[in-house]
Design an enzyme around this catalytic site. Structure first.
Site, PDB file in Angstrom:
ATOM      1  N   PHE A  12       0.873  -1.168   0.000  1.00 59.19           N
ATOM      2  CA  PHE A  12       0.000   0.000   0.000  1.00 59.19           C
ATOM      3  C   PHE A  12       0.906   1.212   0.000  1.00 59.19           C
ATOM      4  O   PHE A  12       2.110   1.100   0.252  1.00 59.19           O
ATOM      5  CB  PHE A  12      -0.912   0.018   1.215  1.00 59.19           C
ATOM      6  N   SER A 234       2.191   4.528  11.791  1.00 54.66           N
ATOM      7  CA  SER A 234       2.556   3.168  11.441  1.00 54.66           C
ATOM      8  C   SER A 234       1.363   2.415  10.893  1.00 54.66           C
ATOM      9  O   SER A 234       0.208   2.686  11.227  1.00 54.66           O
ATOM     10  CB  SER A 234       3.107   2.436  12.671  1.00 54.66           C
ATOM     11  N   LYS A 235       1.669   1.496  10.030  1.00 55.74           N
ATOM     12  CA  LYS A 235       0.655   0.690   9.369  1.00 55.74           C
ATOM     13  C   LYS A 235      -0.219  -0.035  10.382  1.00 55.74           C
ATOM     14  O   LYS A 235      -1.424  -0.154  10.205  1.00 55.74           O
ATOM     15  CB  LYS A 235       1.376  -0.330   8.481  1.00 55.74           C
ATOM     16  N   ARG A 236       0.411  -0.492  11.443  1.00 54.76           N
ATOM     17  CA  ARG A 236      -0.309  -1.275  12.436  1.00 54.76           C
ATOM     18  C   ARG A 236      -1.428  -0.525  13.145  1.00 54.76           C
ATOM     19  O   ARG A 236      -2.538  -0.998  13.287  1.00 54.76           O
ATOM     20  CB  ARG A 236       0.657  -1.815  13.497  1.00 54.76           C
TER      21      ARG A 236
END
Length: 465
Positions: A12, A234-236
């Site tokens: 992504f 962050s992606k998380r």
RNA sequence: GCCCCCAUCGUCUAGCGGCCCAGGACACCGCUCUUUCAAGGCGGCAGCACGGGUUCGAAUCCCGUUGGGGGCGCCA
């Protein structure tokens, strides 16, 4: 003057990456330099074709084009292998057979609380062999000064730098090596990247010199994009995919404008800037050095501004893909009706995803049902039954035009001692199904006399049942 | 633990020694306009982290403190 944007394909496109790409691009376009796109897919497993497409699509969407590339590190292995050979041949690197657990254990035993490598193999003169990694021999003395347009000239003592791996035991190059080799090979003059890379920059520079890279590049470490807690996005835990914003009805231009103002401002009080204005006024020296919170609410506001500024044609085009999410049968869609109502919708939505719910009553055979609205405005609405019946009657014979509907409805309300604001509610809910939406009388006009009256009568029947 | 970076309203920022008892925008709160909801108009709330210097004068320069963040991987 040459810059590069070098994302790693992770599935992504990160908004932070988009901002970094934008700054690189603005810098290049402002100065008439060259913008290179390079995909850092050294990690073979990640080099998936669709990931690359995602990057290309995202950049294209936000209006960034490139002059060279995309180059792919996965196709440039020879360059990195040669560079590694030279480092070893020149004595700037050595082979190391240590495993991570072994290093950790030694550090622990020696009471060293540093996660870095302890130099165990530095003087062992090991030969290359399966399972051994190549480490850079960091100078024990001296220091490296980074020249950074945004940060000044931070100095890093070599004594604090560990001997870092440049080639993995499977012979693949790590980021630091591939990055330096490519920047040298591509004659990059300005490295504009996120602040998280600042601490590793002395390593990059050490490699640069060891490889005879020539004049060192000038750096610009742009401030991090952070969440409401001040941590790096962050992606998380955070919403960071640019594609999500696009899919949720944000316009590319609004997003571009907003992203450009995170860590940079044109000076003065202006905020809404065209691409041309940004290119004209962008200067790396004006980029701030402190982190910026990515505030979706402000993005939303920008988006509303940009949506309202769209021409009718552009708005209709922009909304089209989002109309597919409407609950009506595709063949019931009426472009003419949509266009007629569009100007009134345009000034009421902040994202394109809100459009279908504002116009669906036009394309559904019956008014959509919003129970809360029905209950509040019809079941418990003042004189609701009388208003519905009255409206059905006067609407059947009056001229079918918004101003007339406005006037007759106002009179109808007056007869029941109600302001137009109150009187229109049961009618609105009966016909459009919702208590908020585009102006009622224009909505009625476009929906048509027969369908409007049918819905009024149907609502009346439901109310009395 | 070590290294590095950062510090103006809740948020994004203007400010680059006097124009600032700090301006704009988002958000929020009033009022207004009004057929709902928006949009618009008007008004309000709210900030230079702290302590030392330098200077005639500091949000702006220097030092320190505190706080926050990033890095230290055979991830990128």
């Amino acid at each position: 003057m040459r810059v590069r944007f070098a994302p790693s394909p992770t599935g992504f496109f990160h908004v932070g990456g988009a901002r970094t790409a934008l700054f690189n691009w603005l810098f290049a376009r402002h100065l008439g330099g060259t913008f290179v796109l390079r995909i850092e897919d050294t990690d073979a497993e990640r080099g998936r074709e669709e990931w690359l497409n995602g990057i290309v699509d995202a950049l294209t969407w936000i209006g960034i084009d490139w002059d060279e590339g995309p180059y792919r590190q996965s196709e440039r292995g020879k360059l990195y292998a040669d560079a590694a050979d030279r480092l070893y041949a020149d004595g700037n690197a050595y082979w190391c057979g240590c495993t991570r657990p072994a290093v950790d254990e030694r550090n622990k035993a020696n009471d060293i609380a540093t996660p870095g490598y302890d130099g165990y193999c530095r003087e062992r003169a090991l030969s290359p062999r399966q399972g051994r990694a190549l480490r850079f021999r960091t100078p024990t003395e001296g220091s490296t000064t980074v020249v950074d347009v945004i940060r000044g000239t931070p100095v890093f003592e070599h004594a604090n730098l560990e001997d870092f791996v440049v080639l993995r035991s499977d012979a693949s190059p790590v980021f630091l090596l591939a990055n330096a080799v490519d920047d040298i090979d591509m004659s990059i003059t300005h490295v504009i990247r996120g602040e998280e890379h600042l601490s590793n920059t002395p390593k990059t520079l050490l490699l640069w010199d060891a490889l005879d890279g020539g004049p060192r590049p000038v750096f610009a470490h742009v401030p991090l994009l952070v969440n409401e807690k001040g941590q790096k996005l962050s992606k998380r835990r955070d919403k960071v995919a640019l594609e999500d914003y696009r899919d949720q009805g944000f316009l590319a231009d609004a997003t571009r404008n907003y992203l450009g103002l995170l860590g940079w401002a044109p000076g003065g009080d202006r905020e809404i800037l065209s691409v041309a204005e940004m290119v004209r006024e962008f200067r790396l020296e004006d980029v701030k050095s402190s982190p910026a919170f990515f505030d979706e609410r402000k993005l939303l506001h920008f988006n509303g501004e940009y949506i309202r500024a769209l021409s009718l044609d552009d708005f209709v085009d922009a909304a089209r893909p989002f109309l597919a999410a409407g609950s009506w049968a595709t063949e019931e869609f009426d472009e003419g009706a949509f266009r007629a109502l569009a100007p009134l919708v345009q000034e009421r939505v902040k994202t394109l995803t809100e459009v279908p719910a504002m116009v669906d009553f036009l394309f559904l055979s019956e008014a959509p049902v919003e129970e809360g609205a029905w209950d509040r405005r019809v079941v418990r609405g003042a004189a609701a039954a009388e208003l519905l019946a009255g409206a059905a009657e006067v609407y059947s014979s009056c001229e079918w035009a918004a101003p007339v509907l406005h006037q007759v409805t106002a009179s109808l309300g007056e007869r029941h001692g109600l302001s137009l604001g109150k009187a229109q509610f049961p009618i609105r809910v009966a016909v459009t199904g919702r208590e908020v939406g585009p102006p009622l009388f224009e909505s009625l006009e476009i929906l048509g006399r027969q369908r409007s009256i049918d819905r009024l009568l149907r609502a009346l029947a439901r109310l009395e049942a």
